[in-house]
Write a protein that holds these residues in place. Structure first.
Motif, short mmCIF file in Angstrom:
data_model
loop_
_atom_site.label_atom_id
_atom_site.label_comp_id
_atom_site.label_asym_id
_atom_site.label_seq_id
_atom_site.Cartn_x
_atom_site.Cartn_y
_atom_site.Cartn_z
N GLU A 137 0.84 -1.20 0.00
CA GLU A 137 0.00 0.00 0.00
C GLU A 137 0.87 1.25 0.00
OE1 GLU A 137 -3.83 2.04 2.25
OE2 GLU A 137 -2.63 0.55 3.32
N LEU A 138 1.96 1.22 0.73
CA LEU A 138 2.89 2.35 0.74
C LEU A 138 3.47 2.56 -0.66
CD1 LEU A 138 4.60 4.53 2.09
CD2 LEU A 138 6.21 2.74 2.77
N ASP A 139 3.91 1.47 -1.29
CA ASP A 139 4.47 1.58 -2.65
C ASP A 139 3.46 2.19 -3.61
OD1 ASP A 139 6.79 0.38 -1.76
OD2 ASP A 139 6.19 -1.64 -2.39
N GLN A 140 2.20 1.73 -3.50
CA GLN A 140 1.16 2.22 -4.42
C GLN A 140 0.87 3.69 -4.19
OE1 GLN A 140 -2.47 -0.06 -4.47
NE2 GLN A 140 -3.57 1.48 -5.62
N GLN A 141 0.82 4.10 -2.93
CA GLN A 141 0.49 5.49 -2.65
C GLN A 141 1.64 6.44 -3.00
OE1 GLN A 141 -2.58 6.66 -1.96
NE2 GLN A 141 -3.07 4.51 -2.36
N VAL A 142 2.88 5.98 -2.86
CA VAL A 142 4.02 6.79 -3.32
C VAL A 142 3.91 6.99 -4.83
CG1 VAL A 142 6.52 6.83 -3.67
CG2 VAL A 142 5.58 6.15 -1.45
N GLU A 143 3.63 5.92 -5.54
CA GLU A 143 3.51 6.03 -6.99
C GLU A 143 2.34 6.92 -7.38
OE1 GLU A 143 2.95 3.15 -10.87
OE2 GLU A 143 3.83 2.36 -9.04
N ALA A 144 1.22 6.79 -6.67
CA ALA A 144 0.07 7.63 -6.97
C ALA A 144 0.40 9.10 -6.75
CB ALA A 144 -1.11 7.23 -6.08
N ARG A 145 1.15 9.38 -5.70
CA ARG A 145 1.53 10.77 -5.44
C ARG A 145 2.46 11.29 -6.53
NH1 ARG A 145 2.40 12.86 0.58
NH2 ARG A 145 0.23 12.21 0.46
N MET A 146 3.37 10.45 -7.00
CA MET A 146 4.28 10.88 -8.06
C MET A 146 3.52 11.17 -9.36
SD MET A 146 7.19 11.17 -6.66
CE MET A 146 6.16 11.68 -5.24
N SER A 147 2.43 10.44 -9.60
CA SER A 147 1.66 10.68 -10.82
C SER A 147 1.02 12.06 -10.82
CB SER A 147 0.58 9.60 -10.99
OG SER A 147 -0.46 9.75 -10.04
N ARG A 148 0.79 12.62 -9.63
CA ARG A 148 0.17 13.94 -9.54
C ARG A 148 1.10 15.04 -10.05
NH1 ARG A 148 -1.14 14.77 -3.53
NH2 ARG A 148 -1.94 16.77 -4.29
N ARG A 149 2.41 14.80 -10.01
CA ARG A 149 3.36 15.84 -10.40
C ARG A 149 3.21 16.23 -11.87
NH1 ARG A 149 9.24 14.37 -8.05
NH2 ARG A 149 9.24 13.08 -9.93
N GLU A 150 2.64 15.33 -12.67
CA GLU A 150 2.45 15.61 -14.09
C GLU A 150 1.51 16.80 -14.31
OE1 GLU A 150 1.16 12.09 -16.04
OE2 GLU A 150 2.91 10.91 -15.44
N LEU A 151 0.68 17.09 -13.31
CA LEU A 151 -0.26 18.20 -13.42
C LEU A 151 0.46 19.53 -13.67
CD1 LEU A 151 -3.27 19.12 -13.06
CD2 LEU A 151 -2.71 19.52 -10.65
N LEU A 152 1.66 19.68 -13.14
CA LEU A 152 2.40 20.94 -13.25
C LEU A 152 3.37 20.95 -14.42
CD1 LEU A 152 3.23 21.66 -9.50
CD2 LEU A 152 1.21 22.33 -10.81
N GLU A 153 3.34 19.92 -15.24
CA GLU A 153 4.28 19.81 -16.35
C GLU A 153 3.61 20.11 -17.68
OE1 GLU A 153 5.73 15.85 -16.00
OE2 GLU A 153 6.76 16.20 -14.09
N GLY A 154 4.37 20.59 -18.63
CA GLY A 154 3.86 20.83 -19.97
C GLY A 154 3.37 22.26 -20.17
N GLU A 155 3.14 22.60 -21.43
CA GLU A 155 2.74 23.97 -21.79
C GLU A 155 1.35 24.33 -21.27
OE1 GLU A 155 3.08 24.40 -25.98
OE2 GLU A 155 5.26 24.13 -26.02
N ASP A 156 0.48 23.36 -21.10
CA ASP A 156 -0.88 23.64 -20.67
C ASP A 156 -1.07 23.49 -19.16
OD1 ASP A 156 -1.66 24.09 -23.32
OD2 ASP A 156 -2.07 21.96 -23.65
N ALA A 157 0.02 23.38 -18.42
CA ALA A 157 -0.08 23.21 -16.97
C ALA A 157 -0.74 24.43 -16.34
CB ALA A 157 1.31 23.00 -16.37
N PRO A 158 -1.62 24.23 -15.36
CA PRO A 158 -2.31 25.36 -14.73
C PRO A 158 -1.37 26.16 -13.83
CG PRO A 158 -2.82 23.34 -13.55
CD PRO A 158 -2.03 22.94 -14.77
N PRO A 159 -1.69 27.43 -13.58
CA PRO A 159 -0.89 28.22 -12.63
C PRO A 159 -0.98 27.60 -11.23
CG PRO A 159 -2.34 29.63 -13.93
CD PRO A 159 -2.77 28.22 -14.18
#
Length: 280
Positions: A137-159
């Motif tokens: 469960e710890l491994d899964q939640q670490v990975e899930a948290r890392m997937s959130r970082r994509e929100l701030l990446e790319g040209e269309d990332a929100p402020p």
């Protein structure tokens, strides 16, 4: 419209379906996990974790498996669906995660811990472990948290604006090397054009959010919702009145913070002062 009938008997959750497909393809190939690892050049245990649903790996691994199994684009497409699957998060956080992914702008204040959107895997693991998670469960939640970082990446990332209490940057990880990597990542994220980072000095004293970590999400329909959290949970606040009161407290606290330029210098100074990993 009636719900579509399930005809295969396989999971309808993207992460689990991805794991099932990986098991099916390997079985069809007639090889063991160790043999797969040898042929792919990766540790075989990674594929074991992927087939159990403990991790989804990286897009590079999915692409390599597509090449190996002769399924061009299939596994990568399934990986993308799995990466965006909100069921990877614990149930009480799923609605917030859905709103976060849809937000057109985000404002955050960290009272004690760095926001998940700018955490490294090592930092996330230590924080989540301190909250009681362990094992798969710890491994899964670490990975899930890392997937959130994509929100701030790319040209269309929100402020994204984050205000960090000085205490956040003065609370290191147990591993000096991991802590330096985390500070380096904070400094890197702060340089992105869509990110504004400020530091709130301890000398600023008490303020309206002294005991609260809070995230404000501006949604497509012009609504703003707030999420406050503590070490063992959080509350999604959607009523206009409470959100407005929190926002006023946020604005007043922001006036006490360092400028973005001063804040970046502060983080770099903390990085320079951080102890080096003895192993390096």
């Amino acid at each position: 419209m009636p719900q579509r009938r399930v005809v295969t008997g396989r999971s309808q959750e993207p992460r689990q379906r991805f794991a099932e497909e990986l098991r099916r393809l390997r079985s069809q190939k007639g090889i063991t996990l160790r043999q797969l690892g040898e042929r792919m050049g990766w540790d075989w245990s990674l594929f074991g974790k992927m087939e159990k649903g403990d991790t989804i790996g990286s897009p590079e691994v999915a692409e390599a498996l597509d090449d190996f199994y002769g399924t061009p684009g299939l596994l990568l497409a399934m990986w993308e669906l799995a990466a965006g699957d909100k069921t990877q998060f614990r149930e009480q956080y799923r609605r917030y995660m859905t709103l976060e992914a849809e937000a057109v702008s985000l404002w955050h204040f960290a009272v004690s811990v760095l926001p998940g959107l700018v955490q490294t895997p090592e930092y996330a693991r230590e924080v989540l472990s301190a909250g009681g998670l362990k094992g798969p469960e710890l491994d899964q939640q670490v990975e899930a948290r890392m997937s959130r970082r994509e929100l701030l990446e790319g040209e269309d990332a929100p402020p994204f604006r984050t205000i960090l209490s000085e205490a956040v940057l003065r609370t290191p990880l147990e591993d000096p090397g991991a802590w330096r990597q985390q500070l380096e990542y904070v400094a890197q994220v702060a340089e992105r054009p869509n990110v504004t980072m400020q530091v709130l000095p301890l000398k600023s004293g008490l303020h309206g959010l002294t005991n609260a970590t809070v995230m404000f999400l501006r949604l497509m329909d012009a609504r703003t919702v707030a999420y406050t959290e503590h070490g063992y949970g959080g509350d999604l606040i959607e009523a206009n009145g409470p959100v407005e009161r929190l926002h006023r407290a946020y604005d007043a606290m922001r006036d006490l913070a360092m400028s973005p330029v001063e804040s970046q210098k502060f983080v770099l100074a903390m990085l320079e002062a951080a102890p080096c990993d003895p192993s390096t």
